[in-house]
Write an enzyme that holds these catalytic residues in place. Structure first.
Site, short mmCIF file in Angstrom:
data_model
loop_
_atom_site.label_atom_id
_atom_site.label_comp_id
_atom_site.label_asym_id
_atom_site.label_seq_id
_atom_site.Cartn_x
_atom_site.Cartn_y
_atom_site.Cartn_z
CD GLU A 50 -2.33 -19.95 10.77
OE1 GLU A 50 -1.23 -20.21 11.30
OE2 GLU A 50 -2.87 -20.68 9.92
CG ASP A 54 1.43 -14.78 13.89
OD1 ASP A 54 1.42 -15.28 15.03
OD2 ASP A 54 2.48 -14.40 13.32
CG ASP A 123 -3.17 -22.65 12.93
OD1 ASP A 123 -2.31 -22.04 13.59
OD2 ASP A 123 -2.91 -23.66 12.25
CD GLU A 126 -1.98 -17.29 15.36
OE1 GLU A 126 -1.05 -17.08 16.16
OE2 GLU A 126 -1.84 -17.95 14.30
#
Length: 231
Positions: A50, A54, A123, A126
């Site tokens: 994650e 991101d 999450d 990502e």
């Protein structure tokens, strides 16, 4: 692959079809779909992926926006980017992809509905993008972003404002000063917290809840704007 005890190969194939990417390293895919509650015994959670995803998502969206809106300046592009990578947009995409059913979570968390929490779904998106990047570079991430985020991007003719910015501008235009955000409560286990935030401005109050303080503040601002009929 441990994300589905039976029909594991089929489950992996389904995820790869959804993503449009065939993984060379299947462990990355498994890790991306593992909630922290189900990690352990040599099985990592998707938090590290994650973290990577991101940053990769932000890059892929930024490049795409710069290409699609060649005349817009940094501020306008930044607002578009913030909207596209926001928790509600990512969670919506996760639901469209059918990710809730594919996430591996502990039985107790599953019964508590963790798979349906916007923060968990965002999450996971990502993490999957992070896994795709580590497995195949930026190209598969860019293909996914342009395929799955296009409708959301094109729906906004003008650069959108996030809820906190819109509420701040609404208050300043009326001489009310800045909104004040306070945490009303924080509950839930460390791996799945729930923040409740109250926003106050000019005697008006709004409440919002989410898995992070920042997202809860946005939710509170959005709730107050809706109550005030501010578009």
């Amino acid at each position: 692959m441990a994300l589905a005890p039976s029909g594991a190969d089929t489950a992996a194939s389904d995820v790869e079809r959804i993503l449009g990417h065939q993984f060379r390293n299947q462990r990355l895919l498994e890790e991306a779909l593992t909630h922290r509650s189900a990690a352990g015994a040599g099985r990592g959670s998707n938090e590290r992926l994650e973290f990577v995803g991101d940053r990769v998502l932000g890059l892929a969206v930024a490049v795409w926006l710069a290409e699609h809106y060649p005349r817009e300046q940094e501020g306008a592009l930044g607002r578009r980017l913030a909207h596209l990578v926001s928790q509600p947009v990512l969670a919506s995409i996760a639901e469209e992809l059918g990710l809730p059913a594919l996430l591996s979570v502990a039985p107790g968390e599953a019964r508590a509905g963790v798979r349906l929490r916007a923060s968990v779904l965002a999450d996971a998106v990502e993490a999957l993008l992070g896994a795709m990047f580590l497995d195949g570079g930026l190209e598969p991430v860019q293909r996914f972003v342009r395929a799955k985020f296009g409708v959301t991007m094109l729906a906004e003719a003008e650069p959108p404002k996030d809820a906190k910015t819109a509420l701040q501008e609404w208050g300043q235009a009326r001489g009310m000063g800045l909104p004040v955000y306070d945490i009303e409560s924080q509950a839930g286990p460390s791996h799945a917290p729930l923040f409740v935030v109250r926003v106050r401005i000019g005697g008006e109050v709004g409440l919002g809840q989410a898995g992070t303080r920042r997202a809860a503040e946005q939710a509170a601002a959005r709730a107050l704007l809706t109550r005030l009929n501010v578009s």
